[in-house]
Design a protein around this motif. Structure first.
Motif, PDB file in Angstrom:
ATOM      1  N   ARG A  38      37.346   5.896  22.804  1.00  0.00           N
ATOM      2  CA  ARG A  38      37.642   5.799  21.371  1.00  0.00           C
ATOM      3  C   ARG A  38      36.526   5.100  20.623  1.00  0.00           C
ATOM      4  N   TYR A  39      36.478   5.327  19.325  1.00  0.00           N
ATOM      5  CA  TYR A  39      35.538   4.555  18.499  1.00  0.00           C
ATOM      6  C   TYR A  39      35.901   3.073  18.641  1.00  0.00           C
ATOM      7  N   PRO A  40      34.890   2.212  18.671  1.00  0.00           N
ATOM      8  CA  PRO A  40      35.163   0.796  18.920  1.00  0.00           C
ATOM      9  C   PRO A  40      35.957   0.106  17.810  1.00  0.00           C
ATOM     10  N   ARG A  41      35.812   0.592  16.559  1.00  0.00           N
ATOM     11  CA  ARG A  41      36.561  -0.042  15.469  1.00  0.00           C
ATOM     12  C   ARG A  41      37.425   0.996  14.770  1.00  0.00           C
ATOM     13  N   ALA A  44      35.541   3.133  12.238  1.00  0.00           N
ATOM     14  CA  ALA A  44      34.239   3.701  12.618  1.00  0.00           C
ATOM     15  C   ALA A  44      34.241   5.233  12.593  1.00  0.00           C
ATOM     16  N   GLY A  45      35.282   5.864  13.140  1.00  0.00           N
ATOM     17  CA  GLY A  45      35.337   7.323  13.174  1.00  0.00           C
ATOM     18  C   GLY A  45      35.422   7.908  11.767  1.00  0.00           C
ATOM     19  N   GLY A  46      36.266   7.306  10.939  1.00  0.00           N
ATOM     20  CA  GLY A  46      36.422   7.772   9.556  1.00  0.00           C
ATOM     21  C   GLY A  46      35.113   7.648   8.790  1.00  0.00           C
ATOM     22  N   TRP A  67      40.225   8.943   8.876  1.00  0.00           N
ATOM     23  CA  TRP A  67      40.417   8.332  10.193  1.00  0.00           C
ATOM     24  C   TRP A  67      40.110   9.345  11.288  1.00  0.00           C
ATOM     25  N   CYS A  68      39.591   8.847  12.410  1.00  0.00           N
ATOM     26  CA  CYS A  68      39.300   9.705  13.548  1.00  0.00           C
ATOM     27  C   CYS A  68      39.370   8.868  14.817  1.00  0.00           C
ATOM     28  N   LEU A 104      46.663   4.587  14.755  1.00  0.00           N
ATOM     29  CA  LEU A 104      45.366   4.135  14.252  1.00  0.00           C
ATOM     30  C   LEU A 104      45.442   3.906  12.734  1.00  0.00           C
ATOM     31  N   ILE A 105      46.024   4.878  12.021  1.00  0.00           N
ATOM     32  CA  ILE A 105      46.130   4.780  10.559  1.00  0.00           C
ATOM     33  C   ILE A 105      47.004   3.584  10.180  1.00  0.00           C
TER      34      ILE A 105
END
Ligand SMILES: [Zn+2]
Length: 229
Positions: A38-41, A44-46, A67-68, A104-105
């Motif tokens: 996963r993205y670390p934060r 970060a993906g968004g 978000w991602c 995540l959201i």
């Protein structure tokens, strides 16, 4: 008891590594989930996908919120899982990923939406595949956020075929007028959901239609974002 018996009689295997699943695991084992990286934060993906949309389509196309879960590469375990979801009929995976995306959201404190909208498939493609993987993901997101899932408020107007392997210019042309308003109306804060985002052409086109037909704002949520390799 019944659940335990079912587990013994019909053991399920991980769709990625084919190992037997432990009790409490579904479709994918926890080792494989851990390997998806996963993205670390949480943001970060968004941020990565907003940057890509900015570079391809300009500031007006960039969603205020995005978000991602995972960076995506065209091989590896996540690719196998997404392939199983899209082409092998393993649609409960969509709900599973959707729940993770919803969590995540929720962790960023911005989960209040009036509608959760999956990017629609063309009806011909839907018949061919029998389900829309994005609708399964959106269902998982909606379940966690407690917001209503809204379908048929935007639909595909032309059969665009696959975007895979097209140049950016070709993708843009492919998406011109690709969506039209559906039979259901839309308003308020909308969260648009898809499986994988590459350039953002599809989501930008769908969001434009939603904004033209009554949505106040459209945020983006995707399971994975294709990073440049
Ligand atoms: Zn596994």
């Amino acid at each position: 008891m019944i659940e335990g018996l079912r587990h013994i009689l019909f053991p399920e295997v991980c769709v990625v590594c084919r190992k037997l699943l432990e009790k409490g695991e579904h479709q994918i084992c926890s080792t494989c989930f851990g390997d998806f990286n996963r993205y670390p934060r949480a943001d970060a993906g968004g941020n990565a996908l907003r940057k890509t949309i900015l570079s391809h389509f300009g500031l007006s196309a960039v969603p205020a919120e995005a978000w991602c879960l995972y960076p995506y590469h065209r091989n590896g375990k996540l690719h196998d899982a997404m392939h199983a979801l899209k082409y092998e009929g393993i649609f409960p995976l969509g709900t599973l990923f959707g729940r993770k995306l919803g969590e995540l959201i929720q962790s960023t404190g911005k989960g209040a939406f009036d509608s959760i909208v999956p990017v629609p498939l063309h009806s011909l493609k839907r018949i061919e595949r029998s389900y829309n993987q994005s609708e399964k993901i959106a269902g998982g997101v909606a379940e966690v956020l407690g917001s209503p899932l809204s379908t048929m408020c935007v639909e595909r107007s032309i059969f665009t075929g696959s975007q895979t392997g097209l140049t950016l210019a070709a993708r843009r042309k492919n998406m011109d007028g690709a969506f039209r308003p559906g039979r259901n109306s839309i308003k308020g804060r909308v969260l648009l959901v898809d499986d994988v985002l590459t350039t953002g052409a599809t989501m930008v086109a769908a969001a434009t239609t939603l904004l033209e037909t009554g949505a106040e704002s459209v945020a983006f949520a995707v399971v994975a974002f294709t990073e440049k390799e």
